[in-house]
Scaffold this motif. Structure first.
Motif, short mmCIF file in Angstrom:
data_model
loop_
_atom_site.label_atom_id
_atom_site.label_comp_id
_atom_site.label_asym_id
_atom_site.label_seq_id
_atom_site.Cartn_x
_atom_site.Cartn_y
_atom_site.Cartn_z
N THR A 233 0.83 -1.22 0.00
CA THR A 233 0.00 0.00 0.00
C THR A 233 0.86 1.26 0.00
OG1 THR A 233 -0.24 -0.11 2.41
CG2 THR A 233 -2.01 -1.08 1.07
N SER A 234 2.14 1.14 0.31
CA SER A 234 3.02 2.33 0.32
C SER A 234 3.73 2.55 -1.02
CB SER A 234 4.06 2.21 1.44
OG SER A 234 5.03 1.23 1.10
N LEU A 235 3.49 1.69 -1.99
CA LEU A 235 4.15 1.87 -3.29
C LEU A 235 3.75 3.22 -3.88
CD1 LEU A 235 3.71 -1.77 -4.60
CD2 LEU A 235 5.85 -0.68 -3.88
N PRO A 236 4.71 3.91 -4.52
CA PRO A 236 4.52 5.32 -4.88
C PRO A 236 3.74 5.57 -6.17
CG PRO A 236 6.70 4.63 -5.49
CD PRO A 236 6.05 3.45 -4.81
N PHE A 237 2.56 5.01 -6.29
CA PHE A 237 1.69 5.32 -7.42
C PHE A 237 0.26 5.28 -6.94
CE2 PHE A 237 3.10 0.88 -7.67
CZ PHE A 237 1.90 0.22 -7.46
N THR A 238 -0.62 5.96 -7.68
CA THR A 238 -2.03 5.97 -7.29
C THR A 238 -2.86 5.07 -8.20
OG1 THR A 238 -2.35 7.95 -8.62
CG2 THR A 238 -1.95 8.27 -6.28
N LYS A 239 -2.42 4.89 -9.44
CA LYS A 239 -3.18 4.08 -10.39
C LYS A 239 -2.24 3.07 -11.04
CE LYS A 239 -4.83 5.23 -14.67
NZ LYS A 239 -5.34 6.17 -15.62
N ILE A 240 -2.68 1.82 -11.13
CA ILE A 240 -1.86 0.79 -11.77
C ILE A 240 -2.75 -0.19 -12.50
CG2 ILE A 240 -1.78 -0.69 -9.72
CD1 ILE A 240 1.20 -1.31 -10.65
N GLY A 241 -2.22 -0.74 -13.58
CA GLY A 241 -2.90 -1.79 -14.33
C GLY A 241 -1.89 -2.84 -14.75
N HIS A 242 -2.26 -4.09 -14.58
CA HIS A 242 -1.41 -5.22 -14.98
C HIS A 242 -2.01 -5.90 -16.20
CE1 HIS A 242 -0.12 -4.80 -10.75
NE2 HIS A 242 1.00 -5.40 -11.14
N SER A 243 -1.15 -6.35 -17.10
CA SER A 243 -1.55 -7.17 -18.23
C SER A 243 -0.69 -8.43 -18.18
CB SER A 243 -1.33 -6.41 -19.54
OG SER A 243 -1.63 -7.25 -20.64
N ILE A 244 -1.31 -9.58 -18.05
CA ILE A 244 -0.59 -10.84 -17.91
C ILE A 244 -0.28 -11.40 -19.30
CG2 ILE A 244 -0.64 -13.17 -16.94
CD1 ILE A 244 -0.74 -10.74 -14.92
#
Length: 127
Positions: A57-68
């Motif tokens: 939860t402390s990772l420095p981004f607010t929005k992320i998306g993963h593509s497998i």
């Protein structure tokens, strides 16, 4: 269509669930770890559900998306499942980056949990 072995079904379902939670609300990831779980994130080690969730939860981004891109799953001799994931992620306005992540899943009280989790960005520095 040929039925998948149970470890493929469980591993694939876990991977889908994990990245869906990671991309929408990382604070909910505590439900898949236990107090004995270990995370290695880019070489940093964390042990225990609380420490892992604090890191994620402390990772420095607010929005992320993963593509497998690909995922592989194997049964282990001690009835766990080893899962390896390769894909791409996009965090905030950063460029798309490749990543590798491995999980060991264990069935405890009829629930599959992650006991081990290792993550690395696929960054190559040939300098």
């Amino acid at each position: 269509m040929v039925d998948q072995p149970p470890w493929e079904q469980i591993g694939s379902s876990f991977v889908q669930h994990y990245y869906q939670m990671f991309d929408s609300d990382r604070s909910q990831l505590g439900s898949i770890y236990i107090d004995a779980s270990c995370l290695t994130w880019e070489g940093q080690q964390f042990q225990g559900k609380r420490a892992i969730v604090e890191k994620l939860t402390s990772l420095p981004f607010t929005k992320i998306g993963h593509s497998i891109t690909a995922q592989d799953h194997q049964p282990t001799p001690d009835s766990c499942i080893l899962s390896m994931v390769v894909g791409q992620l996009k965090a905030d306005e950063d460029p798309i980056m490749g990543f590798h992540q491995s999980f060991i899943l264990k069935n405890i009280n009829d629930a599959w949990v992650c006991t081990n989790d290792m993550f690395r960005l696929a960054i190559h520095n040939f300098g």
